[in-house]
Every structure is written in structure tokens, then in C-alpha cells.
Motif scaffolding. Sequence first.
Motif, short mmCIF file in Angstrom:
data_model
loop_
_atom_site.label_atom_id
_atom_site.label_comp_id
_atom_site.label_asym_id
_atom_site.label_seq_id
_atom_site.Cartn_x
_atom_site.Cartn_y
_atom_site.Cartn_z
N LEU A 110 -104.77 41.10 -0.75
CA LEU A 110 -104.17 42.01 0.09
C LEU A 110 -103.68 42.23 1.55
N LYS A 111 -102.44 42.61 2.08
CA LYS A 111 -102.02 43.18 3.01
C LYS A 111 -103.05 44.27 3.73
N ILE A 112 -103.51 44.89 4.98
CA ILE A 112 -103.81 45.73 5.74
C ILE A 112 -103.78 46.39 6.74
N SER A 113 -103.74 47.52 7.28
CA SER A 113 -102.93 48.20 8.27
C SER A 113 -104.28 48.77 9.31
N VAL A 114 -104.12 47.84 10.41
CA VAL A 114 -105.54 48.51 11.43
C VAL A 114 -104.78 48.46 12.47
N GLY A 115 -105.72 49.53 13.22
CA GLY A 115 -106.05 50.24 14.05
C GLY A 115 -104.95 49.78 15.82
N SER A 116 -105.34 48.46 15.89
CA SER A 116 -104.95 47.77 16.93
C SER A 116 -103.06 47.61 17.22
N ALA A 118 -101.36 48.45 14.56
CA ALA A 118 -100.98 50.14 14.32
C ALA A 118 -100.10 50.86 15.80
N CYS A 119 -100.86 50.47 16.44
CA CYS A 119 -100.88 51.54 17.68
C CYS A 119 -99.82 50.69 18.37
N THR A 120 -99.56 49.10 18.71
CA THR A 120 -98.51 48.03 19.08
C THR A 120 -97.53 48.85 18.66
N ALA A 121 -97.37 49.02 16.77
CA ALA A 121 -95.67 48.72 16.15
C ALA A 121 -95.48 50.60 16.31
N ALA A 122 -96.86 51.31 16.69
CA ALA A 122 -95.91 52.90 16.63
C ALA A 122 -95.14 52.73 18.42
N ASN A 222 -106.20 57.75 14.21
CA ASN A 222 -105.28 57.43 12.94
C ASN A 222 -104.08 57.82 12.09
N THR A 223 -103.70 58.24 13.11
CA THR A 223 -101.96 58.66 12.90
C THR A 223 -101.33 57.65 12.50
N ALA A 224 -100.98 56.79 13.82
CA ALA A 224 -100.77 55.24 14.21
C ALA A 224 -101.23 54.53 12.67
N THR A 225 -101.82 54.39 12.23
CA THR A 225 -102.58 53.76 10.72
C THR A 225 -102.42 54.35 9.60
N TYR A 226 -102.32 55.11 9.43
CA TYR A 226 -101.87 56.19 8.58
C TYR A 226 -100.40 55.78 8.45
N GLY A 241 -96.16 68.27 11.34
CA GLY A 241 -97.04 68.61 12.36
C GLY A 241 -98.14 67.94 12.37
N CYS A 242 -98.07 65.96 12.83
CA CYS A 242 -99.07 65.19 12.79
C CYS A 242 -98.33 64.79 13.89
N GLY A 243 -97.10 64.60 14.40
CA GLY A 243 -96.68 64.42 16.33
C GLY A 243 -95.67 63.32 15.25
N LYS A 244 -94.44 62.87 16.48
CA LYS A 244 -93.46 62.83 16.00
C LYS A 244 -92.82 61.29 15.83
N LEU A 245 -94.20 60.50 15.97
CA LEU A 245 -93.97 59.34 14.73
C LEU A 245 -93.99 59.52 13.81
N LEU A 246 -95.38 60.28 12.44
CA LEU A 246 -94.36 60.55 11.28
C LEU A 246 -93.04 61.77 11.26
N GLU A 247 -92.79 62.14 11.57
CA GLU A 247 -91.71 63.51 11.87
C GLU A 247 -90.52 62.37 12.02
N ARG A 248 -90.24 61.06 12.62
CA ARG A 248 -89.00 60.66 12.91
C ARG A 248 -89.10 59.12 12.32
N PHE A 249 -90.12 58.35 12.71
CA PHE A 249 -90.39 57.14 12.22
C PHE A 249 -90.57 57.25 11.11
#
Length: 249
Positions: A110-116, A118-122, A222-226, A241-249
Amino acid sequence: MSKDMLGWRCKFGVMGPSTNTIVQPDFDMMRPAGVTNHYARIFTPNANAISNETFRAGAEVIAGNTLDAVKSVMTCAPDHLVMGMSAVTFFDGAKGADRFVKQVEEFSGLKISVGSHACTAALNAYGGVKRIAVLSPYWPAMNIEVARYFTDMGFSVVRDIALKRPSWIGIAETTSEECVAAMKYLDGDDVDAIVQVGTNLSMVKLAAMAEMWLGKPVIAINTATYWHALRARGIEDKVEGCGKLLERF
């Protein structure tokens, strides 16, 4: 093809340290309808009196136990894996992150999302971010690994702060006041964005508020990873309510 009654859009298999009490409620808070999170806890003795010398050793114990957690969560037939522990995804810079991802993906299929990553992508999603500051609950030796990773990915780490929490459980006991003081120390005209690492540090809501009063991206890991996991599965729901990342992108 039959669908899971609750996870009819996606079932996430999440691996997190057994000492971590923040990442599970954080991920559940951001979960859209039709998506379910299924946790496998990585056996982690609670390390007390953490120091520069013992932090990496303790984190490597977690890394070594990760595949057991992957094996366990695979029995619920997840669609995608999510790593709910960030330190091990920063070890040895970008090549270390890639090596960790490859190991888990080859083991699981399976594919995996990881914090490092994910932060770069964010950071790239926000655009125009070159200079960052890093907030961590870690010890300085681990911050060096985090800075190495972000430097490998083309960012300049202007400042960082390590809160030097005394134990794995102690990370979750970090107060909002301590985090606000850390962000005030980190912020400046020479910083385009602030990145918080450490999945057992409660920062999702606080980072969203900080974006408003700092006027720049503040990324909770945690926001970036999810967010990364959702978008990797083609789930484009916007979460308020969890930041612009989840609200806009």
C-alpha cells in the motif's frame, strides 16, 4: 464490489506509538464522512529522562517496531497507510524518509503518508515558502535531523526550537501557552512559515488560530499528514477549523 458500511470511501490504517495520546483524536477530528481511521499501536516503552543521547535511540526502537504494527493493521484491509509518528520520517534527511516509505510500501503493498513528506507537500501547496522555522517537542539532536530533511527538500531553516520534553508521554502534556511562546520566539520577517513536528504535540487547532494572527502558514504535522492522506486517495473534502491547508487545498 462490497463496501465497508462506515468506511465506504476509504479505510486508513494508522500506525502510532503506544505512548501517543494526541494523534488518534486529532485524525478523528479531521475525518470526513465515509472515511474511517484504524489504529495499530507501535509498542513504545515510555522513555523517562529523555536526553540528546537517548532520544534517537528511543525513536529507533519505535522505528524497529513499526512493521509489526503494519502487519497488525493490514488485517482490516485498509486502502492507505498513515504514519502517526514523525521523528522516524526525518532520520537521515530526504534519503532516510524515502527509505522508510519504500520499506513500508514494499512490506504492505500500500501507499503511505508520512509526516516529513506531507509537510513538504503542504509547504509547496501554500506556495512561495522558502524560509521556515521549526517547532518541536524533541531534543536538539533530533532537530538537527529535521533541519537536514527540510534543507534536502530545498527549504532554509532560519530558526528552530526544541522544547526538550522529559518523556514520550510528557510531549502530550505541553500546554498551549508553551506552544504560543515558542511560536513568538520563532516568528519574524525572515520566516515565511512555521512548521510544528511531533505528532504527540497538540497543535492542530492552535496552529489554525496562529495562522490568523501571524499572517503566514503555520503547519501542524498532524494536519499535514492527514491532509496528505486524504488527497492521496482523491478525497477533496474541505475541513473547517483546522487551518487553511484543509480549508483551501
